[in-house]
Design a protein around this motif. Structure first.
Motif, PDB file in Angstrom:
ATOM      1  N   GLY A  71      -0.375  66.459  25.887  1.00  0.00           N
ATOM      2  CA  GLY A  71      -1.769  66.097  25.524  1.00  0.00           C
ATOM      3  C   GLY A  71      -2.159  65.412  24.446  1.00  0.00           C
ATOM      4  O   GLY A  71      -3.026  64.529  24.448  1.00  0.00           O
ATOM      5  N   LEU A  72      -1.229  65.435  23.604  1.00  0.00           N
ATOM      6  CA  LEU A  72      -1.239  64.589  22.293  1.00  0.00           C
ATOM      7  C   LEU A  72      -0.842  63.058  22.687  1.00  0.00           C
ATOM      8  O   LEU A  72      -0.947  62.209  21.836  1.00  0.00           O
ATOM      9  CB  LEU A  72      -0.533  65.090  21.188  1.00  0.00           C
ATOM     10  N   GLY A  73      -0.206  62.671  23.783  1.00  0.00           N
ATOM     11  CA  GLY A  73       0.179  61.560  24.246  1.00  0.00           C
ATOM     12  C   GLY A  73       1.724  61.240  23.777  1.00  0.00           C
ATOM     13  O   GLY A  73       2.047  59.948  23.640  1.00  0.00           O
ATOM     14  N   LEU A 107      -0.954  60.362  33.480  1.00  0.00           N
ATOM     15  CA  LEU A 107      -1.213  61.593  34.110  1.00  0.00           C
ATOM     16  C   LEU A 107      -2.507  61.929  33.800  1.00  0.00           C
ATOM     17  O   LEU A 107      -3.216  62.712  34.195  1.00  0.00           O
ATOM     18  CB  LEU A 107      -0.124  62.712  33.598  1.00  0.00           C
ATOM     19  N   ASP A 108      -3.326  60.959  33.192  1.00  0.00           N
ATOM     20  CA  ASP A 108      -4.531  60.967  32.824  1.00  0.00           C
ATOM     21  C   ASP A 108      -4.999  62.382  32.058  1.00  0.00           C
ATOM     22  O   ASP A 108      -5.895  63.035  32.583  1.00  0.00           O
ATOM     23  CB  ASP A 108      -5.524  60.905  34.089  1.00  0.00           C
ATOM     24  N   VAL A 109      -4.136  62.617  31.059  1.00  0.00           N
ATOM     25  CA  VAL A 109      -4.085  64.058  30.417  1.00  0.00           C
ATOM     26  C   VAL A 109      -5.476  64.180  29.848  1.00  0.00           C
ATOM     27  O   VAL A 109      -5.926  65.315  29.465  1.00  0.00           O
ATOM     28  CB  VAL A 109      -3.143  64.327  29.486  1.00  0.00           C
ATOM     29  N   ALA A 110      -6.267  63.084  29.239  1.00  0.00           N
ATOM     30  CA  ALA A 110      -7.476  63.180  28.817  1.00  0.00           C
ATOM     31  C   ALA A 110      -8.588  63.653  29.342  1.00  0.00           C
ATOM     32  O   ALA A 110      -9.711  64.323  28.945  1.00  0.00           O
ATOM     33  CB  ALA A 110      -8.099  61.812  28.044  1.00  0.00           C
ATOM     34  N   SER A 111      -8.444  63.812  30.717  1.00  0.00           N
ATOM     35  CA  SER A 111      -9.445  64.254  31.670  1.00  0.00           C
ATOM     36  C   SER A 111      -9.673  65.932  31.698  1.00  0.00           C
ATOM     37  O   SER A 111     -10.497  66.381  32.039  1.00  0.00           O
ATOM     38  CB  SER A 111      -9.342  63.824  33.125  1.00  0.00           C
ATOM     39  N   TYR A 112      -8.534  66.386  31.203  1.00  0.00           N
ATOM     40  CA  TYR A 112      -8.655  67.957  31.221  1.00  0.00           C
ATOM     41  C   TYR A 112      -9.275  68.509  29.771  1.00  0.00           C
ATOM     42  O   TYR A 112      -8.502  68.663  28.877  1.00  0.00           O
ATOM     43  CB  TYR A 112      -7.041  68.512  31.241  1.00  0.00           C
ATOM     44  N   LYS A 113     -10.502  68.738  29.761  1.00  0.00           N
ATOM     45  CA  LYS A 113     -11.109  68.728  28.396  1.00  0.00           C
ATOM     46  C   LYS A 113     -10.925  70.070  27.952  1.00  0.00           C
ATOM     47  O   LYS A 113     -10.788  70.337  26.870  1.00  0.00           O
ATOM     48  CB  LYS A 113     -12.635  68.486  28.923  1.00  0.00           C
ATOM     49  N   ASN A 114     -10.824  71.258  28.682  1.00  0.00           N
ATOM     50  CA  ASN A 114     -10.730  72.421  28.085  1.00  0.00           C
ATOM     51  C   ASN A 114      -9.414  72.660  27.617  1.00  0.00           C
ATOM     52  O   ASN A 114      -8.987  73.026  26.430  1.00  0.00           O
ATOM     53  CB  ASN A 114     -10.986  73.592  29.161  1.00  0.00           C
ATOM     54  N   PHE A 115      -8.197  71.866  28.253  1.00  0.00           N
ATOM     55  CA  PHE A 115      -6.968  71.906  27.821  1.00  0.00           C
ATOM     56  C   PHE A 115      -7.009  71.208  26.666  1.00  0.00           C
ATOM     57  O   PHE A 115      -6.267  71.666  25.627  1.00  0.00           O
ATOM     58  CB  PHE A 115      -5.980  71.376  28.914  1.00  0.00           C
TER      59      PHE A 115
END
Length: 285
Positions: free
Chosen positions: A219-221, A230-238
């Motif tokens: 999540g921190l990249g 993986l577009d991890v920024a789109s998982y807002k709650n995560f």
């Protein structure tokens, strides 16, 4: 099928491979060389490397120390897995599976060995009475997520991470297969965190401590350079959970222990005293 497609033989035989880990992997267990492990002054002796699995244990130990649990003082000895330290006779005695982390508890006579990161987290949580709810429902939910991580992380690391980042050639089928599973796991976490502050509920537990070093780093990249893919920024709650856990001082300390790469201020190859964080990170040498 193409004539050039590889077909497995009737009986597999070992052929050493190249790549980041190919030179040390082998299909047999047991030690390759004799070496006695060092033993420091504290009750707990940790033999590890600052990978996500190693960080689980050092984060928990730092969290316990932050609560004033002096019995959680520990020596963290560096195991260089790229050089095969995990195959020494001493390490194999502590963990016959030759994987980090491995722990010896010298507060008990005779000392007790604990191996596999999830087992170490559970052992320490029970030993000190923190980060594992005492009520039946809370404990069960925490263990649900602890074992979710133990089963899920190999898809992120050994699956997606290997084929996307480490494999000597890019295989579209393998990358797509494991990218899909990794994104499904991120969605599992995102949905859970939509209704809960932490993974197992409103209480910070070993479930968070187990999951964060793997998925928090993603999540921190900072894992596999794959955050955009993986577009991890789109998982807002995560992402909200990632940042909240990352802000904990014990997490920031635990991430540094047995780390030998990255920014010098984030590297503390061995930890034998709390003062080492101020005096012995690589930027202070």
């Amino acid at each position: 099928m193409s004539e050039q497609s590889w077909q497995p033989p009737k009986v597999w035989t070992w052929q050493k491979q190249g790549g980041t880990w190919g030179s040390i992997n082998r299909p047999i267990a047991g030690p390759t060389h004799e070496r006695t492990l060092p033993v420091g002054k504290h009750p707990l002796q940790l033999y590890s490397l600052g990978t996500p699995n190693g960080q689980k244990v050092t984060i928990l130990l730092e969290e316990l120390l932050a609560l004033g649990e002096s019995g959680a003082e520990y020596d963290a000895h560096l195991i260089r897995i790229g050089e095969g330290d995990q195959f020494s006779s001493g390490f194999v005695d502590v963990n016959p599976n030759s994987k980090i982390p491995a722990l010896m508890d010298h507060s008990i006579n005779p000392p007790v060995r604990v191996f596999e990161s999830g087992a170490i987290l559970l052992y320490l949580a029970e030993k000190f009475g923190h980060f594992l709810p005492k009520d039946h429902a809370g404990r069960t939910e925490t263990l649900n997520w602890l074992f979710w991580l133990q089963g899920s992380a190999p898809y992120l690391g050994g699956g997606f991470g290997h084929f996307y980042h480490y494999a000597p050639e890019k295989i579209e089928y393998a990358i797509n297969r494991f990218a899909m599973e990794t994104k499904r796991q991120l969605d599992v976490l995102d949905r859970q965190l939509a209704d809960h502050r932490y993974i197992a509920g409103d209480e910070y537990t070993i479930a968070d401590i187990a999951i964060w070093p793997w998925y928090g780093a993603l999540g921190l990249g900072g894992m596999y350079d794959a955050a955009e893919f993986l577009d991890v920024a789109s998982y807002k709650n995560f992402q909200r959970w990632v940042q909240e856990v990352n802000a904990r001082p014990a997490v920031q300390r635990g991430r540094k222990v047995n780390r030998t790469w990255g920014d010098a201020s984030e590297q503390l190859p061995e930890r034998h005293d709390a003062s080492d964080f101020d005096l012995k990170t690589e930027d202070n040498k």
